[in-house]
Write a protein that holds these residues in place. Structure first.
Motif, PDB file in Angstrom:
ATOM      1  N   SER A 256      13.077   3.636  -3.825  1.00  0.00           N
ATOM      2  CA  SER A 256      11.917   4.324  -4.385  1.00  0.00           C
ATOM      3  C   SER A 256      10.954   4.695  -3.249  1.00  0.00           C
ATOM      4  CB  SER A 256      11.208   3.405  -5.392  1.00  0.00           C
ATOM      5  OG  SER A 256      10.652   2.278  -4.727  1.00  0.00           O
ATOM      6  N   THR A 257       9.987   5.531  -3.577  1.00  0.00           N
ATOM      7  CA  THR A 257       8.983   5.877  -2.574  1.00  0.00           C
ATOM      8  C   THR A 257       8.112   4.661  -2.283  1.00  0.00           C
ATOM      9  OG1 THR A 257       7.500   6.643  -4.313  1.00  0.00           O
ATOM     10  CG2 THR A 257       8.934   8.290  -3.287  1.00  0.00           C
ATOM     11  N   CYS A 258       7.500   4.652  -1.135  1.00  0.00           N
ATOM     12  CA  CYS A 258       6.662   3.520  -0.738  1.00  0.00           C
ATOM     13  C   CYS A 258       5.499   3.378  -1.719  1.00  0.00           C
ATOM     14  CB  CYS A 258       6.145   3.719   0.685  1.00  0.00           C
ATOM     15  SG  CYS A 258       5.434   2.218   1.416  1.00  0.00           S
ATOM     16  N   SER A 259       5.150   2.139  -2.007  1.00  0.00           N
ATOM     17  CA  SER A 259       4.102   1.895  -2.996  1.00  0.00           C
ATOM     18  C   SER A 259       2.705   2.264  -2.498  1.00  0.00           C
ATOM     19  CB  SER A 259       4.127   0.415  -3.418  1.00  0.00           C
ATOM     20  OG  SER A 259       3.916  -0.419  -2.285  1.00  0.00           O
ATOM     21  N   VAL A 260       2.559   2.513  -1.204  1.00  0.00           N
ATOM     22  CA  VAL A 260       1.267   2.906  -0.646  1.00  0.00           C
ATOM     23  C   VAL A 260       1.474   4.118   0.259  1.00  0.00           C
ATOM     24  CG1 VAL A 260       0.308   0.576  -0.753  1.00  0.00           C
ATOM     25  CG2 VAL A 260       1.541   1.293   1.280  1.00  0.00           C
ATOM     26  N   THR A 261       0.400   4.859   0.482  1.00  0.00           N
ATOM     27  CA  THR A 261       0.478   6.030   1.362  1.00  0.00           C
ATOM     28  C   THR A 261       0.109   5.686   2.796  1.00  0.00           C
ATOM     29  OG1 THR A 261      -1.785   6.612   0.723  1.00  0.00           O
ATOM     30  CG2 THR A 261       0.020   7.597  -0.550  1.00  0.00           C
ATOM     31  N   CYS A 262      -0.518   4.533   2.988  1.00  0.00           N
ATOM     32  CA  CYS A 262      -0.823   4.075   4.338  1.00  0.00           C
ATOM     33  C   CYS A 262      -0.786   2.555   4.352  1.00  0.00           C
ATOM     34  CB  CYS A 262      -2.178   4.610   4.813  1.00  0.00           C
ATOM     35  SG  CYS A 262      -3.603   3.924   3.900  1.00  0.00           S
ATOM     36  N   GLY A 263      -0.578   1.992   5.515  1.00  0.00           N
ATOM     37  CA  GLY A 263      -0.473   0.545   5.621  1.00  0.00           C
ATOM     38  C   GLY A 263       0.895   0.057   5.182  1.00  0.00           C
ATOM     39  N   VAL A 264       0.962  -1.224   4.834  1.00  0.00           N
ATOM     40  CA  VAL A 264       2.220  -1.850   4.462  1.00  0.00           C
ATOM     41  C   VAL A 264       2.356  -1.884   2.945  1.00  0.00           C
ATOM     42  CG1 VAL A 264       3.617  -3.949   4.614  1.00  0.00           C
ATOM     43  CG2 VAL A 264       2.216  -3.260   6.558  1.00  0.00           C
ATOM     44  N   GLY A 265       3.497  -1.390   2.444  1.00  0.00           N
ATOM     45  CA  GLY A 265       3.766  -1.389   1.016  1.00  0.00           C
ATOM     46  C   GLY A 265       5.142  -1.947   0.714  1.00  0.00           C
TER      47      GLY A 265
END
Length: 350
Positions: A256-265
């Motif tokens: 799936s796409t990363c759960s956040v747009t910046c930082g660690v997800g």
């Protein structure tokens, strides 16, 4: 005896005289009871008897005569009346009135010598008796001679071993000349269920060359014509276990796409246990425990780059615990300590 001899001159007459039996086995009376009350047992024995002197001799004299058969000991119960209240103790006491004699006890069965196709397992027996306090102790085996003896060896896992089952061949990958055809080979157990355990060395091949007698109106290629789409895709899925296979295997879906747009997800994906049942790509979902080997991870950390305007204190232990290793991710931005500047004051606080 009297003999009248009227044979030919070269006839031979042989006389054999047997020594009379002077030693013979005889059965003794029952020995004293093993308990004075409350139930015990007593046995007989056999002794070698000299018929001339009417005396008991050593057993070896009776072994000289093959026709002498030594009688087996007899065993019987005795003194079954309950013990009086005044002196209820006795040396040997049955554990109940229904089983007053010593009994056989067995160890657990050993592991089967074969997992399929028929094997053997064994156990050992010992003769034991139980006293009034419930303590069990081993005794001589002859005390259990009238108790049915259990089997010490038995067969196990007599069902057939798993074997390869090859399905029908597909159509040839070409309509003329030389091509390839494919089939699915499954490992089937004695219940007809798809399983593992078949030897890879005896697995039938899943691909072979095929020739269509129709002539092709183009130059023939020296090597077999490889399958084109969609045949090539199906063949690839048969050969690549990570995609689809005739053996049960873990099939991970896309991340799936990363759960956040910046930082660690975090990213997640679905991992299924699937098997290809026929060349027509009939894929069936199986329980997870049907697939062997390590299961691919279903979640992983992701890094979307630094967030603008944010400054977070870096804790290596906490980051490793929460987000795992970043070796397979992107470049990680972090603060670096370079030391303090000179103090703004030489004294008085700066």
């Amino acid at each position: 005896f009297q003999i009248r001899y009227a044979g030919a001159a070269d006839s031979l007459v042989q006389f054999i005289f047997y020594q009379p039996i002077i030693h013979q086995w005889r059965e003794t009376d029952f020995f004293p009871c093993s308990a004075s009350c409350g139930g015990g047992y007593q046995l007989t024995s056999a002794e070698c008897f000299d018929l001339r002197s009417n005396q008991v001799v050593t057993d070896q004299y009776c072994h000289f005569y093959p026709e002498n058969i030594k009688p087996k000991p007899k065993l019987q119960e005795c003194n079954l009346d309950p013990c009086p209240a005044s002196d209820g103790y006795k040396q040997i006491m049955p554990y109940d009135l229904y089983h007053p004699l010593p009994r056989w006890e067995s160890t657990p069965w050993t592991a089967c010598s074969s997992s399929c196709g028929g094997g053997v397992q064994s156990r050992s027996l010992s003769c034991v008796e139980e006293d009034i306090q419930g303590h069990i102790s081993p005794v001589e085996e002859w005390k259990c001679m009238y108790t049915p003896k259990m089997h010490v060896v038995q067969t196990c896992n007599i069902f057939d071993c798993p074997k390869w089952l090859a399905q029908e061949w597909s159509l040839c990958t070409v309509t003329c000349g030389q091509g390839l055809r494919y089939r699915v080979v499954l490992c089937i157990d004695h219940r007809g269920m798809h399983t593992g355990g078949c030897s890879p060395k005896t697995k039938p091949h899943i691909k072979e060359e095929c020739i269509i007698p129709t002539p092709c109106y183009k130059p023939k290629e020296k090597l077999p014509v490889e399958a084109k789409l969609p045949w090539y895709k199906q063949a690839q899925e048969l050969e690549e276990r990570t995609v689809v296979s005739e053996e049960p295997s873990f099939i991970p879906e896309a991340w799936s796409t990363c759960s956040v747009t910046c930082g660690v997800g975090m990213q997640v994906r679905l991992v299924k246990c699937q098997v290809l049942l026929s060349f027509s790509q009939s894929v069936v979902d199986l329980p997870i425990d049907e697939c062997e080997g390590p299961k691919p991870v279903s979640q992983r950390s992701c890094y979307g780059g630094p967030c603008s305007g944010e400054a977070t204190e870096y804790n290596p232990d906490e980051t490793e615990l929460l987000y795992g290793s970043f070796q397979e991710l992107y470049e990680l931005y972090d603060w670096e300590y370079q030391g303090f500047t000179e103090c703004s004051e030489s004294c008085g606080g700066g």
